[in-house]
Design a protein around this motif. Structure first.
Motif, PDB file in Angstrom:
ATOM      1  N   LEU A   1      73.561  78.748 -59.646  1.00 18.25           N
ATOM      2  CA  LEU A   1      73.192  79.126 -61.013  1.00 18.25           C
ATOM      3  C   LEU A   1      74.219  78.597 -62.007  1.00 18.25           C
ATOM      4  CD1 LEU A   1      72.001  82.811 -60.476  1.00 18.25           C
ATOM      5  CD2 LEU A   1      70.581  80.839 -61.021  1.00 18.25           C
ATOM      6  N   ASP A   2      75.528  78.755 -61.694  1.00 21.56           N
ATOM      7  CA  ASP A   2      76.576  78.294 -62.611  1.00 21.56           C
ATOM      8  C   ASP A   2      76.541  76.784 -62.780  1.00 21.56           C
ATOM      9  OD1 ASP A   2      77.431  80.849 -62.976  1.00 21.56           O
ATOM     10  OD2 ASP A   2      79.048  80.758 -61.511  1.00 21.56           O
ATOM     11  N   VAL A   3      76.403  76.045 -61.668  1.00 18.44           N
ATOM     12  CA  VAL A   3      76.403  74.582 -61.754  1.00 18.44           C
ATOM     13  C   VAL A   3      75.144  74.095 -62.462  1.00 18.44           C
ATOM     14  CG1 VAL A   3      76.437  72.449 -60.424  1.00 18.44           C
ATOM     15  CG2 VAL A   3      77.828  74.392 -59.697  1.00 18.44           C
ATOM     16  N   GLU A   4      74.003  74.753 -62.211  1.00 22.02           N
ATOM     17  CA  GLU A   4      72.770  74.377 -62.915  1.00 22.02           C
ATOM     18  C   GLU A   4      72.942  74.521 -64.419  1.00 22.02           C
ATOM     19  OE1 GLU A   4      68.021  75.636 -63.089  1.00 22.02           O
ATOM     20  OE2 GLU A   4      69.344  76.511 -61.587  1.00 22.02           O
ATOM     21  N   ASP A   5      73.556  75.634 -64.869  1.00 21.68           N
ATOM     22  CA  ASP A   5      73.810  75.828 -66.299  1.00 21.68           C
ATOM     23  C   ASP A   5      74.735  74.741 -66.832  1.00 21.68           C
ATOM     24  OD1 ASP A   5      72.242  78.056 -66.269  1.00 21.68           O
ATOM     25  OD2 ASP A   5      73.900  79.485 -66.136  1.00 21.68           O
ATOM     26  N   ALA A   6      75.772  74.391 -66.059  1.00 17.20           N
ATOM     27  CA  ALA A   6      76.710  73.359 -66.500  1.00 17.20           C
ATOM     28  C   ALA A   6      76.016  72.007 -66.646  1.00 17.20           C
ATOM     29  CB  ALA A   6      77.869  73.256 -65.509  1.00 17.20           C
ATOM     30  N   LEU A   7      75.184  71.641 -65.676  1.00 15.50           N
ATOM     31  CA  LEU A   7      74.467  70.359 -65.726  1.00 15.50           C
ATOM     32  C   LEU A   7      73.537  70.295 -66.925  1.00 15.50           C
ATOM     33  CD1 LEU A   7      73.665  69.998 -61.924  1.00 15.50           C
ATOM     34  CD2 LEU A   7      75.139  68.479 -63.241  1.00 15.50           C
ATOM     35  N   LYS A   8      72.817  71.386 -67.195  1.00 10.97           N
ATOM     36  CA  LYS A   8      71.904  71.386 -68.345  1.00 10.97           C
ATOM     37  C   LYS A   8      72.671  71.340 -69.659  1.00 10.97           C
ATOM     38  CE  LYS A   8      67.954  73.547 -66.077  1.00 10.97           C
ATOM     39  NZ  LYS A   8      67.035  74.717 -66.009  1.00 10.97           N
ATOM     40  N   ALA A   9      73.837  71.976 -69.705  1.00 10.15           N
ATOM     41  CA  ALA A   9      74.648  71.922 -70.914  1.00 10.15           C
ATOM     42  C   ALA A   9      75.157  70.507 -71.172  1.00 10.15           C
ATOM     43  CB  ALA A   9      75.821  72.894 -70.795  1.00 10.15           C
ATOM     44  N   LEU A  10      75.342  69.716 -70.096  1.00  7.32           N
ATOM     45  CA  LEU A  10      75.830  68.346 -70.247  1.00  7.32           C
ATOM     46  C   LEU A  10      74.716  67.357 -70.563  1.00  7.32           C
ATOM     47  CD1 LEU A  10      78.373  68.264 -67.280  1.00  7.32           C
ATOM     48  CD2 LEU A  10      78.902  68.282 -69.715  1.00  7.32           C
ATOM     49  N   GLY A  11      73.443  67.776 -70.456  1.00  9.83           N
ATOM     50  CA  GLY A  11      72.357  66.883 -70.820  1.00  9.83           C
ATOM     51  C   GLY A  11      71.260  66.721 -69.797  1.00  9.83           C
ATOM     52  N   ALA A  12      71.403  67.318 -68.614  1.00  9.82           N
ATOM     53  CA  ALA A  12      70.341  67.228 -67.615  1.00  9.82           C
ATOM     54  C   ALA A  12      69.124  68.019 -68.101  1.00  9.82           C
ATOM     55  CB  ALA A  12      70.811  67.777 -66.269  1.00  9.82           C
ATOM     56  N   THR A  13      67.951  67.447 -67.953  1.00 10.37           N
ATOM     57  CA  THR A  13      66.728  68.132 -68.388  1.00 10.37           C
ATOM     58  C   THR A  13      66.054  68.885 -67.252  1.00 10.37           C
ATOM     59  OG1 THR A  13      65.481  66.081 -68.032  1.00 10.37           O
ATOM     60  CG2 THR A  13      66.308  66.517 -70.258  1.00 10.37           C
ATOM     61  N   ARG A  14      66.258  68.405 -66.015  1.00 10.88           N
ATOM     62  CA  ARG A  14      65.684  69.090 -64.844  1.00 10.88           C
ATOM     63  C   ARG A  14      66.735  69.146 -63.748  1.00 10.88           C
ATOM     64  NH1 ARG A  14      61.796  66.284 -62.183  1.00 10.88           N
ATOM     65  NH2 ARG A  14      61.022  68.161 -61.140  1.00 10.88           N
ATOM     66  N   VAL A  15      66.946  70.346 -63.217  1.00 12.11           N
ATOM     67  CA  VAL A  15      67.853  70.529 -62.091  1.00 12.11           C
ATOM     68  C   VAL A  15      67.067  71.199 -60.971  1.00 12.11           C
ATOM     69  CG1 VAL A  15      69.973  71.585 -61.257  1.00 12.11           C
ATOM     70  CG2 VAL A  15      69.850  70.721 -63.608  1.00 12.11           C
ATOM     71  N   ILE A  16      66.867  70.466 -59.880  1.00 14.26           N
ATOM     72  CA  ILE A  16      66.143  71.006 -58.717  1.00 14.26           C
ATOM     73  C   ILE A  16      67.187  71.491 -57.706  1.00 14.26           C
ATOM     74  CG2 ILE A  16      64.432  70.548 -56.931  1.00 14.26           C
ATOM     75  CD1 ILE A  16      63.407  70.286 -59.828  1.00 14.26           C
ATOM     76  N   THR A  17      67.120  72.778 -57.355  1.00 17.28           N
ATOM     77  CA  THR A  17      68.088  73.338 -56.422  1.00 17.28           C
ATOM     78  C   THR A  17      67.480  73.485 -55.039  1.00 17.28           C
ATOM     79  OG1 THR A  17      67.454  75.578 -57.047  1.00 17.28           O
ATOM     80  CG2 THR A  17      69.294  74.577 -58.232  1.00 17.28           C
ATOM     81  N   ALA A  18      68.312  73.280 -54.028  1.00 19.39           N
ATOM     82  CA  ALA A  18      67.896  73.445 -52.631  1.00 19.39           C
ATOM     83  C   ALA A  18      69.044  74.104 -51.884  1.00 19.39           C
ATOM     84  CB  ALA A  18      67.550  72.098 -52.000  1.00 19.39           C
ATOM     85  N   SER A  19      68.710  75.065 -51.023  1.00 17.85           N
ATOM     86  CA  SER A  19      69.741  75.804 -50.300  1.00 17.85           C
ATOM     87  C   SER A  19      69.853  75.368 -48.845  1.00 17.85           C
ATOM     88  CB  SER A  19      69.446  77.306 -50.354  1.00 17.85           C
ATOM     89  OG  SER A  19      68.181  77.581 -49.779  1.00 17.85           O
ATOM     90  N   THR A  20      68.901  74.582 -48.376  1.00 13.58           N
ATOM     91  CA  THR A  20      68.921  74.127 -46.984  1.00 13.58           C
ATOM     92  C   THR A  20      68.671  72.627 -46.938  1.00 13.58           C
ATOM     93  OG1 THR A  20      66.553  74.472 -46.620  1.00 13.58           O
ATOM     94  CG2 THR A  20      68.001  76.366 -46.248  1.00 13.58           C
ATOM     95  N   VAL A  21      68.987  72.037 -45.790  1.00 17.50           N
ATOM     96  CA  VAL A  21      68.736  70.609 -45.602  1.00 17.50           C
ATOM     97  C   VAL A  21      67.244  70.324 -45.695  1.00 17.50           C
ATOM     98  CG1 VAL A  21      68.852  68.725 -43.932  1.00 17.50           C
ATOM     99  CG2 VAL A  21      70.822  70.232 -44.251  1.00 17.50           C
TER     100      VAL A  21
END
Length: 858
Positions: free
Chosen positions: A748-768
């Motif tokens: 959640l924290d890294v997703e917020d950081a990426l969007k604050a830097l300009g990323a428009t979509r952040v897809i998260t995955a917890s497993t391979v």
């Protein structure tokens, strides 16, 4: 209005049906009621069908005589988790008796009794409940709109339960419900958008939905199994409010049968402690989701409720923040021009941005001002008199004014709803927003009126038999005012009330305060000017005594005053707060070094000084640099190493060392410049200063007490600042990013950081598996891979990204870069914890630097 005669049926009789005291359960499971000393007091009649013991043989027996010792042990332990009577705990896959199939068990308290319910376990699931729900919640969190958020919820519930139809059902202010999202098999008609009257769900059922959030009916045709004896020794029936197997009331059976439904499940959606709505599931054949599936659905439902509440709060907070700006503007402007209160067009235009309306009326000091669609002046005056009969300072809100004030029926077409804001206490002054009539056609799921049927005994109320779309024309009603709009109205009321009171009190106090502030500013300015003049006078006197020529005097004095001016400029920019020392050093040195700035080598942490210490140090640095330019390292081709650090007490230690200049010897006579170097910091700041005239170059050491020092972030070295903050955000920052991280909070924290830097979509995955599926399904510009994913590694994902030419970096909390395989030996590794600054630095290094370098070493 029609008067109900005494021979008409009681339309509220359904609200009094004792649905929690039915005395029976659904027969796919059994029930035992146990006292606190673990003796069986009640049992379902079908007990023998499940565990091979007749109900009457079980009565009075200790529980461990009926169930195995291991099962009783597990049940006793699980009871310690119960948090009162509205709590239910579960045990999955329990062997109740030797040789029996596994059963799922639910346990809760009912008054002084322990209720134990069991049902056959289903086939073993391939995933743990927590993993299933976590995956569901991750999908929910990626919903960009409220519509998608609600649709995803019903689709996922249908996927894990197998029902033909799953609906999200939202209640309005009057208790009626509307289907706002639906997932249904293709062969069935859609119920999306249909409304259901409040009477479809009786009051006591709504109360049960708040207490017991999950309700299942496996087979509407199931006759059920009685719980015996029907009454306790004290003559009380068993309370099944929290039962997972509770049988179905006859009215509800008839209601669902009329819809053609045979099995159902409902999950309560509770926001801020109230029943927001239901996730309602229908099946047209018998269906029993296992207790494990129902537990996953319930857990998801609870988390969905929390996420929904959070989204609604965020939306309300954003709306109210915009509205506060409007009320602030309203208050500020009216405070300057009280006549604007009599300008309804201006007030309406200002408030309408937050609370839409069709007309506005203002009553202030006996004057009436109207704008837009409103009653006429006589009708408005009559409305004001009616409102004045209510409580003082009470906002009046309604979407059906004629229901409160019957004369309003005459002008309902123009003003059917009002939001009346009192802006004074005596006399009553009002700002009233009007909304015009909104004639609309409402689609009901059948005629919302319950049918009356007469049998041999009496007239009774029966559920509707038809649920075909039935339209009703609604008149005399406006668009309702929302709860958020009501809160804005309260803010407007408070603001306008303050303005009116301030205007009534006059401006005498404001003028007195303005004079006091002016006197204080003049005194402070006088104090500062006197200090500056005294300092300049001292500089002139001391510089004159040590100058050999007029030109030497003028040049030295100008340099010292300019040094003070530069320090003053930097303090002014920082509003006389702590200021960095490094820009001051460079500014002083630039006058002597020009393009040879690399001859001054700086090294130390980023440090800020309080204003009094900053001004003193500026004079000391000026004298050091001036003397070096005249007699020391800067006069030739030498260098100066200026280093600083923080000691254990927090004091700032500064070291000045010259090298490569002409030979040095101690002066025969100490001038004013030397006095500033050696005595300013000890005298003004209580610090220390030492000078050393070594043959290889002049050296000095200083200590500034900790009370003047603030340690910043980053390091100053060489000819530039190395802190990451100096790096700009790349213009072409990746837009679509894959984040592989097995910790939800870090993700959640890294997703917020990426969007604050300009990323428009952040897809998260917890497993391979999730990550590889994401790579196969989407096009990514960049990826961040957590190396260790529990028992697995993200290296296979990195190989896939490398094949597709997608840039990526690794993240690790264990310094795992040394263990990477040869193919990734040069891959960039960012060390946890990391945020925006570290991500920017990593991308800069990957593009322009040595990509194998670890973020901690950058």
């Amino acid at each position: 209005m029609t008067t109900i005669s005494s021979d008409q049926p009681d339309l509220t009789s359904c609200d009094r049906e004792p649905i929690h005291l039915l005395g029976a359960i659904q027969s796919f499971g059994f029930l035992l009621s146990v006292s606190t000393d673990w003796l069986i007091s009640r049992a379902s009649e079908n007990l023998v069908d499940h565990i091979g013991v007749a109900w009457d043989e079980a009565l009075g027996q200790p529980l461990d005589k009926i169930l195995s010792e291991d099962a009783v042990h597990d049940i006793r332990n699980r009871i310690s988790y119960l948090q009162g009577e509205d709590s239910v705990e579960r045990l999955l896959r329990v062997e109740l008796r030797p040789g029996l199939a596994e059963y799922d068990v639910a346990i809760h308290f009912s008054h002084s009794m322990i209720i134990i319910e069991g049902e056959p376990s289903g086939p073993a699931g391939h995933e743990d409940i927590g993993i299933t729900v976590r995956s569901m919640l991750m999908r929910q969190s990626q919903s960009s709109t409220m519509q998608n958020f609600q649709l995803n919820a019903v689709r996922q519930i249908r996927a894990i339960t197998g029902f033909d139809r799953v609906m999200l059902y939202r209640f309005d202010q009057d208790g009626a419900g509307e289907v706002v999202a639906e997932s249904v098999v293709s062969r069935r008609e859609s119920f999306l958008g249909l409304r259901y009257p409040a009477t479809d769900i009786p009051r006591q059922a709504r109360a049960l939905y708040v207490r017991n959030v999950l309700r299942v009916i496996a087979d509407l045709q199931d006759p059920g199994s009685r719980i015996l004896p029907e009454k306790s020794v004290g003559g009380q029936p068993i309370d099944l409010s929290m039962s997972v197997l509770r049988s179905v009331s006859p009215v509800h059976i008839e209601y669902l049968s009329n819809m053609g439904v045979r099995a159902s499940l409902s999950i309560s959606v509770i926001c801020e402690g109230r029943l927001w709505g239901l996730i309602a599931c229908h099946h047209y054949d018998m269906l029993r989701p296992t207790l494990e599936q129902r537990t996953a659905a319930e857990l998801f439902g609870r988390m969905f409720s929390m996420m929904l509440e959070s989204r609604e709060r965020e939306d309300a907070a954003a709306y109210e923040q915009r509205s506060r700006a409007i009320t602030d503007r309203l208050m500020a402007v009216v405070a300057q021009d009280a006549e604007l209160l009599h300008n309804p067009e201006w007030i309406g235009e200002t408030i309408r941005a937050a609370v839409p309306s069709d007309g506005i009326g203002v009553y202030l000091d006996g004057r009436i001002s109207l704008s837009g669609m409103t009653p006429d002046e006589d009708e408005f005056g009559e409305l004001i008199r009616y409102l004045s009969t209510g409580a003082a300072s009470q906002i009046v809100i309604t979407d059906n004014l004629s229901r409160l004030h019957p004369p309003a029926a005459a002008y309902a077409e123009r003003a059917a709803g009002i939001l009346a804001i009192p802006i004074s206490r005596s006399p009553r002054d009002y700002v009233i927003l009007f909304r015009s009539e909104k004639v609309r056609s409402v689609r009901w799921a059948g005629d919302p009126q319950k049918a009356m049927e007469e049998d041999s005994n009496s007239v009774r109320i029966s559920p509707r038999k038809s649920f075909e779309s039935w339209r009703q024309l609604v008149q005399g009603v406006s668009e309702p005012f929302t709860a958020a709009e009501q809160r804005v109205a309260e803010a407007v009321r408070t603001s306008l009330l303050e303005v009116v009171l301030l205007l009534a009190e006059g401006r005498q106090n404001d003028q007195m305060k303005a004079h006091e502030r002016q006197d204080l500013l003049i005194a402070e300015l006088n104090h500062r000017v006197r200090n500056v003049l005294s300092l300049v006078r001292s500089l002139i006197s001391r510089t004159r005594d040590n100058a050999l020529t007029y030109e030497d005097f003028a040049e030295t004095l100008e340099g010292r005053i300019q040094s003070l001016a530069r320090a003053h400029d930097q303090l002014t920019v920082k509003r006389w707060g702590p200021v960095e020392i490094e820009p001051l050093v460079r500014a002083e040195a630039s006058a002597y070094l020009a393009d040879n700035g690399d001859r001054l080598r700086l090294l130390g942490p980023r440090v800020l000084l309080e204003p009094e210490a900053f001004s003193t140090l500026s004079l000391v640095l000026h004298e050091l640099i001036t003397n070096s330019a005249k007699y020391g390292a800067f006069s030739g081709s030498g260098h100066v190493d200026l280093q600083w650090s923080i000691d254990a007490d927090g004091a700032l230690l500064i070291s000045w060392r010259e090298s490569g200049g002409p030979p040095v010897r101690a002066p025969e006579r100490k001038g004013f410049g030397t006095t500033i170097i050696e005595r300013s910091i000890p005298y003004d700041l209580g610090g220390r200063a030492q000078s050393f005239y070594r043959l290889t170059g002049f050296e000095a050491e200083f200590a500034i007490p900790a009370k003047f020092v603030t340690l910043g972030a980053g390091t100053v070295s060489g000819t530039r600042q190395s802190e990451v903050a100096a790096l700009a955000i790349p213009v072409d920052f990746p837009k679509t990013v894959l984040l592989v991280e097995d910790s939800m909070l870090i993700a959640l924290d890294v997703e917020d950081a990426l969007k604050a830097l300009g990323a428009t979509r952040v897809i998260t995955a917890s497993t391979v598996r999730q990550a590889r599926n994401a790579v196969a399904a989407d096009d990514f510009d960049f990826a961040i891979l957590d190396i260790n994913l529990g028992a697995d590694s993200s290296l296979s994902v990195a190989e896939e990204l490398q094949t597709r030419g997608i840039p990526f970096l690794f993240a690790s909390g264990y310094g795992e870069q040394a263990r990477l395989s040869g193919a990734f030996a040069s891959a960039y590794v960012i060390t946890k914890p990391y945020g925006r600054a570290e991500i920017i630095e990593a991308i800069h290094h990957m593009r322009y630097g040595d990509g194998a370098k670890d973020a901690d070493e950058a």
